[in-house]
Design a protein around this motif. Sequence first.
Motif, mmCIF file in Angstrom:
data_model
loop_
_atom_site.group_PDB
_atom_site.id
_atom_site.type_symbol
_atom_site.label_atom_id
_atom_site.label_comp_id
_atom_site.label_asym_id
_atom_site.label_seq_id
_atom_site.Cartn_x
_atom_site.Cartn_y
_atom_site.Cartn_z
ATOM 1 N N GLY A 67 3.646 -4.741 -0.755
ATOM 2 C CA GLY A 67 4.135 -5.519 -1.896
ATOM 3 C C GLY A 67 4.742 -6.840 -1.473
ATOM 4 O O GLY A 67 4.521 -7.878 -2.106
ATOM 5 N N TRP A 68 5.499 -6.830 -0.377
ATOM 6 C CA TRP A 68 6.111 -8.061 0.123
ATOM 7 C C TRP A 68 5.046 -9.047 0.594
ATOM 8 O O TRP A 68 5.106 -10.241 0.278
ATOM 9 C CB TRP A 68 7.085 -7.734 1.261
ATOM 10 C CG TRP A 68 7.736 -8.946 1.836
ATOM 11 C CD1 TRP A 68 8.786 -9.641 1.316
ATOM 12 C CD2 TRP A 68 7.351 -9.623 3.036
ATOM 13 N NE1 TRP A 68 9.080 -10.713 2.132
ATOM 14 C CE2 TRP A 68 8.222 -10.727 3.189
ATOM 15 C CE3 TRP A 68 6.371 -9.403 3.992
ATOM 16 C CZ2 TRP A 68 8.125 -11.601 4.264
ATOM 17 C CZ3 TRP A 68 6.275 -10.280 5.055
ATOM 18 C CH2 TRP A 68 7.142 -11.360 5.185
ATOM 19 N N GLU A 106 3.267 -10.463 -2.393
ATOM 20 C CA GLU A 106 4.146 -11.421 -3.058
ATOM 21 C C GLU A 106 4.064 -12.788 -2.384
ATOM 22 O O GLU A 106 3.950 -13.818 -3.049
ATOM 23 C CB GLU A 106 5.580 -10.901 -3.015
ATOM 24 C CG GLU A 106 6.623 -11.893 -3.496
ATOM 25 C CD GLU A 106 8.024 -11.420 -3.231
ATOM 26 O OE1 GLU A 106 8.730 -11.156 -4.206
ATOM 27 O OE2 GLU A 106 8.402 -11.318 -2.041
ATOM 28 N N LYS A 107 4.106 -12.812 -1.061
ATOM 29 C CA LYS A 107 4.060 -14.064 -0.315
ATOM 30 C C LYS A 107 2.697 -14.752 -0.462
ATOM 31 O O LYS A 107 2.628 -15.954 -0.683
ATOM 32 C CB LYS A 107 4.368 -13.833 1.166
ATOM 33 C CG LYS A 107 5.750 -13.284 1.423
ATOM 34 C CD LYS A 107 6.817 -14.179 0.823
ATOM 35 C CE LYS A 107 8.187 -13.562 0.992
ATOM 36 N NZ LYS A 107 9.179 -14.161 0.111
ATOM 37 N N ARG A 167 4.399 -15.389 -5.503
ATOM 38 C CA ARG A 167 5.322 -14.824 -6.497
ATOM 39 C C ARG A 167 6.695 -14.668 -5.870
ATOM 40 O O ARG A 167 6.873 -14.817 -4.665
ATOM 41 C CB ARG A 167 4.831 -13.457 -6.977
ATOM 42 C CG ARG A 167 3.405 -13.446 -7.468
ATOM 43 C CD ARG A 167 3.271 -14.199 -8.795
ATOM 44 N NE ARG A 167 1.899 -14.419 -9.180
ATOM 45 C CZ ARG A 167 1.141 -13.571 -9.826
ATOM 46 N NH1 ARG A 167 1.604 -12.396 -10.150
ATOM 47 N NH2 ARG A 167 -0.095 -13.874 -10.137
ATOM 48 N N ASN A 168 7.688 -14.356 -6.698
ATOM 49 C CA ASN A 168 9.042 -14.148 -6.213
ATOM 50 C C ASN A 168 9.632 -12.937 -6.921
ATOM 51 O O ASN A 168 10.107 -13.049 -8.051
ATOM 52 C CB ASN A 168 9.898 -15.394 -6.439
ATOM 53 C CG ASN A 168 11.244 -15.282 -5.771
ATOM 54 O OD1 ASN A 168 11.433 -14.459 -4.885
ATOM 55 N ND2 ASN A 168 12.169 -16.101 -6.194
ATOM 56 N N HIS A 169 9.555 -11.792 -6.284
ATOM 57 C CA HIS A 169 10.056 -10.536 -6.840
ATOM 58 C C HIS A 169 11.148 -9.983 -5.936
ATOM 59 O O HIS A 169 11.329 -10.426 -4.816
ATOM 60 C CB HIS A 169 8.939 -9.495 -6.937
ATOM 61 C CG HIS A 169 7.784 -9.933 -7.760
ATOM 62 N ND1 HIS A 169 6.508 -9.939 -7.284
ATOM 63 C CD2 HIS A 169 7.704 -10.399 -9.029
ATOM 64 C CE1 HIS A 169 5.684 -10.375 -8.226
ATOM 65 N NE2 HIS A 169 6.392 -10.665 -9.299
ATOM 66 N N THR A 226 10.566 -4.284 -7.153
ATOM 67 C CA THR A 226 9.275 -4.718 -7.694
ATOM 68 C C THR A 226 8.213 -4.734 -6.604
ATOM 69 O O THR A 226 7.071 -4.320 -6.838
ATOM 70 C CB THR A 226 9.392 -6.106 -8.343
ATOM 71 O OG1 THR A 226 10.406 -6.058 -9.345
ATOM 72 C CG2 THR A 226 8.085 -6.545 -8.961
ATOM 73 N N ASN A 227 8.574 -5.184 -5.408
ATOM 74 C CA ASN A 227 7.622 -5.161 -4.291
ATOM 75 C C ASN A 227 7.191 -3.730 -3.989
ATOM 76 O O ASN A 227 6.018 -3.483 -3.707
ATOM 77 C CB ASN A 227 8.232 -5.792 -3.044
ATOM 78 C CG ASN A 227 8.311 -7.293 -3.131
ATOM 79 O OD1 ASN A 227 7.648 -7.916 -3.945
ATOM 80 N ND2 ASN A 227 9.135 -7.875 -2.299
ATOM 81 N N CYS A 258 -2.490 -7.275 -4.031
ATOM 82 C CA CYS A 258 -2.915 -8.634 -4.397
ATOM 83 C C CYS A 258 -3.775 -8.602 -5.656
ATOM 84 O O CYS A 258 -3.600 -9.432 -6.561
ATOM 85 C CB CYS A 258 -3.684 -9.282 -3.251
ATOM 86 S SG CYS A 258 -2.657 -9.806 -1.869
ATOM 87 N N LEU A 271 -1.485 -7.993 -8.652
ATOM 88 C CA LEU A 271 -0.750 -9.196 -9.028
ATOM 89 C C LEU A 271 -1.666 -10.227 -9.682
ATOM 90 O O LEU A 271 -1.269 -10.908 -10.635
ATOM 91 C CB LEU A 271 -0.048 -9.802 -7.815
ATOM 92 C CG LEU A 271 1.160 -9.044 -7.292
ATOM 93 C CD1 LEU A 271 1.703 -9.705 -6.030
ATOM 94 C CD2 LEU A 271 2.247 -8.937 -8.343
#
Length: 84
Positions: free
Chosen positions: A16-17, A20-21, A25-27, A31-32, A71, A74
């Motif tokens: 998830g991290w 996100e990168k 995104r910024n969670h 959430t990650n 990915c 998202l």
Amino acid sequence: MGLGIIGWLIIGIVAGWLAEKVMGRNHGLITNLIVGVLGAFLGGWIAGALLGIPVGGFNIVTLIVAFGGACLLLFLLGLVKRRA
């Protein structure tokens, strides 16, 4: 050998991290984790059912599949948010 709950949590957080990168995104951590675990299920289903690639265990292949699924998740959520 399958993953235990701790293994799924670790894979989920990392996947998830990373997603996100990559997706810009910024969670937060929770959430990650959710995106990573759901992405692992989505990626695992795609790898197993559609591509015939068995995925399991605590290894880099599992992380890559979870990352790809996260990915994709998202990306799909981004499409839904734009339409709403």
